[in-house]
Design an enzyme around this catalytic site. Structure first.
Site, PDB file in Angstrom:
ATOM      1  N   LYS A  11      14.096  63.891  75.546  1.00  0.00           N
ATOM      2  CA  LYS A  11      13.232  64.302  76.647  1.00  0.00           C
ATOM      3  C   LYS A  11      12.320  63.143  76.730  1.00  0.00           C
ATOM      4  O   LYS A  11      12.068  62.321  75.842  1.00  0.00           O
ATOM      5  CB  LYS A  11      12.464  65.729  76.336  1.00  0.00           C
ATOM      6  CG  LYS A  11      11.285  65.490  75.172  1.00  0.00           C
ATOM      7  CD  LYS A  11      10.050  65.295  75.383  1.00  0.00           C
ATOM      8  CE  LYS A  11       9.204  64.642  74.330  1.00  0.00           C
ATOM      9  NZ  LYS A  11       8.057  63.755  74.410  1.00  0.00           N
ATOM     10  N   ASP A 141       7.204  70.383  70.225  1.00  0.00           N
ATOM     11  CA  ASP A 141       8.181  70.474  71.488  1.00  0.00           C
ATOM     12  C   ASP A 141       9.561  70.738  71.130  1.00  0.00           C
ATOM     13  O   ASP A 141      10.593  70.622  72.022  1.00  0.00           O
ATOM     14  CB  ASP A 141       8.114  68.755  71.954  1.00  0.00           C
ATOM     15  CG  ASP A 141       8.504  67.870  70.767  1.00  0.00           C
ATOM     16  OD1 ASP A 141       8.790  68.180  69.647  1.00  0.00           O
ATOM     17  OD2 ASP A 141       8.071  66.623  71.293  1.00  0.00           O
TER      18      ASP A 141
HETATM   19  O1  C5P Z   1       3.997  69.748  66.355  1.00  0.00           O
HETATM   20  P1  C5P Z   1       4.534  68.411  66.039  1.00  0.00           P
HETATM   21  O2  C5P Z   1       4.814  68.413  64.579  1.00  0.00           O
HETATM   22  O3  C5P Z   1       5.286  67.692  66.846  1.00  0.00           O
HETATM   23  O4  C5P Z   1       3.102  67.501  66.050  1.00  0.00           O
HETATM   24  C1  C5P Z   1       3.175  66.106  65.433  1.00  0.00           C
HETATM   25  C2  C5P Z   1       1.701  65.660  65.423  1.00  0.00           C
HETATM   26  O5  C5P Z   1       1.236  65.481  66.606  1.00  0.00           O
HETATM   27  C3  C5P Z   1       0.636  66.897  64.749  1.00  0.00           C
HETATM   28  O6  C5P Z   1       0.685  66.644  63.453  1.00  0.00           O
HETATM   29  C4  C5P Z   1      -0.909  66.584  65.512  1.00  0.00           C
HETATM   30  O7  C5P Z   1      -1.293  65.410  64.777  1.00  0.00           O
HETATM   31  C5  C5P Z   1      -0.262  65.928  66.719  1.00  0.00           C
HETATM   32  N1  C5P Z   1      -0.346  66.963  67.792  1.00  0.00           N
HETATM   33  C6  C5P Z   1      -1.541  67.336  68.041  1.00  0.00           C
HETATM   34  N2  C5P Z   1      -1.631  68.289  69.190  1.00  0.00           N
HETATM   35  C7  C5P Z   1      -0.419  68.763  69.618  1.00  0.00           C
HETATM   36  C8  C5P Z   1       0.747  68.309  69.286  1.00  0.00           C
HETATM   37  C9  C5P Z   1       0.890  67.380  68.464  1.00  0.00           C
HETATM   38  O8  C5P Z   1      -2.551  67.003  67.914  1.00  0.00           O
HETATM   39  N3  C5P Z   1      -0.646  69.891  70.825  1.00  0.00           N
END
Ligand code: C5P
Length: 313
Positions: A11, A141
């Site tokens: 994506k 995501d």
């Molecule tokens: O959810 P995911 O593991 O992909 O997110 C990776 C990192 O990105 C999280 O640990 C966080 O630090 C940051 N993040 C965030 N807010 C979001 C999505 C991701 O701060 N909505």
């Protein structure tokens, strides 16, 4: 032994706005996500070992519990222990075509494919929304990767509303092999620098989200207006990643100097993409930028928007 082969597309973000902090420590976001045809292939096979095993043809991809695909299988086993016991373990083979640690949701897509595949392998009969609820527990995501296409994502990124799907735009992706950006670092640094702009009250978050939903990019997508789409793309994380990684900023500048509809960094980077009207234009743009930046570490891919998320082949 029963097996399934799945396609997990990458994506790109056409839009990423950081609105504010959330009580869970994440950020409140509004994103517009778009699937592209560049995809990994995931092979899932039942095994009688009661183990989750991963193999991958890419040396940088971990094959242990740190791989999101492993955690997806583990989540299915924990959620449906009886089925795990009945069907045994699962062998996951990943053919990596999406660049790793690139801001293209390669790992998230692999996890989404494992959820979809185990649903079939164990004959669970889960619906897409049920799979997406599980996906949201693993990463922000991953729910989008399950359904794919063109969607607006809010909350942590896990709440999805489909937009009019786009498919006839071409994309050049470019990424330096030696650069990888930590997503937590990018968000933490954004928080340090822009906290005073954060909106965290519910009405404030709602009004920012509505502004994007009724804004230029969503309108351009609804009308398939490619020029407007190219002009309206936006990513807040560029403000953090570009000063720290000047090569990425220069790469975007090199694309911007070409005949493209628009160019931007995807997610937390470091991949930069350029939007084009045709495959011929995308190939020409790729060649121009390759000539301008003759660094063997800079890799290119030409791909296309797709309406599809995880597909069973
Ligand atoms: O959810 P995911 O593991 O992909 O997110 C990776 C990192 O990105 C999280 O640990 C966080 O630090 C940051 N993040 C965030 N807010 C979001 C999505 C991701 O701060 N909505």
């Amino acid at each position: 032994m029963q097996s399934y082969s799945l396609i997990a597309p990458a994506k790109i973000n056409l839009y990423l706005e950081i609105i504010g902090d959330r009580p869970d420590g994440f950020h409140e976001l509004v994103m517009i996500m778009q699937s592209v045809s560049l995809a990994d292939r995931i092979e899932l096979q039942a095994s009688d070992t009661q183990k989750i095993q991963i193999s991958c043809d890419h040396p940088q991809v971990p094959t242990d519990k740190t791989n999101l695909a492993y955690r997806a299988a583990q989540l299915m086993g924990d959620t449906f222990p009886q089925m795990y016991a009945n069907y045994g373990g699962v062998k996951i083979t990943i053919e990596k075509n999406i660049p790793v640690a690139a801001g293209l949701a390669g790992g998230s897509g692999n996890a989404a494919a494992v959820l979809v595949g185990i649903n079939l392998l164990w004959k669970l009969g889960l619906t897409q929304p049920e799979l997406q609820d599980l996906a949201g527990e693993l990463g922000s995501d991953i729910p989008f990767c399950v359904s794919g296409g063109t969607a607006i994502a809010t909350g942590r990124g896990e709440q999805l509303d489909d937009l009019q799907p786009l498919s006839n735009m071409w994309v050049v992706l470019a990424k330096y092999d030696q650069i990888s950006v930590s997503t937590p670092w990018a968000y933490q640094t954004y928080r340090q620098q822009y906290r005073d702009t954060y909106v965290s009250d519910t009405p404030g978050v709602k009004s920012r989200t509505e502004k994007v939903s009724s804004g230029a990019l969503v309108k351009a997508i609804a009308h398939h207006h490619h020029v407007e789409i190219g002009k309206s793309i936006h990513n807040d994380l560029e403000k953090i990643v570009f000063p720290a990684y000047p090569l990425v900023a220069e790469l975007k500048a090199a694309f911007a100097a070409q005949d493209v509809l628009g160019t931007m960094m995807s997610g937390s980077g470091p991949t930069v993409f350029a939007l084009c009207e045709s495959e011929a234009q995308a190939i020409a743009v790729q060649q121009q930028v390759r000539t301008q930046i003759p660094d063997p570490q800079l890799k290119f891919w030409v791909t296309k928007f797709t309406k599809k998320g995880i597909q069973v082949k």
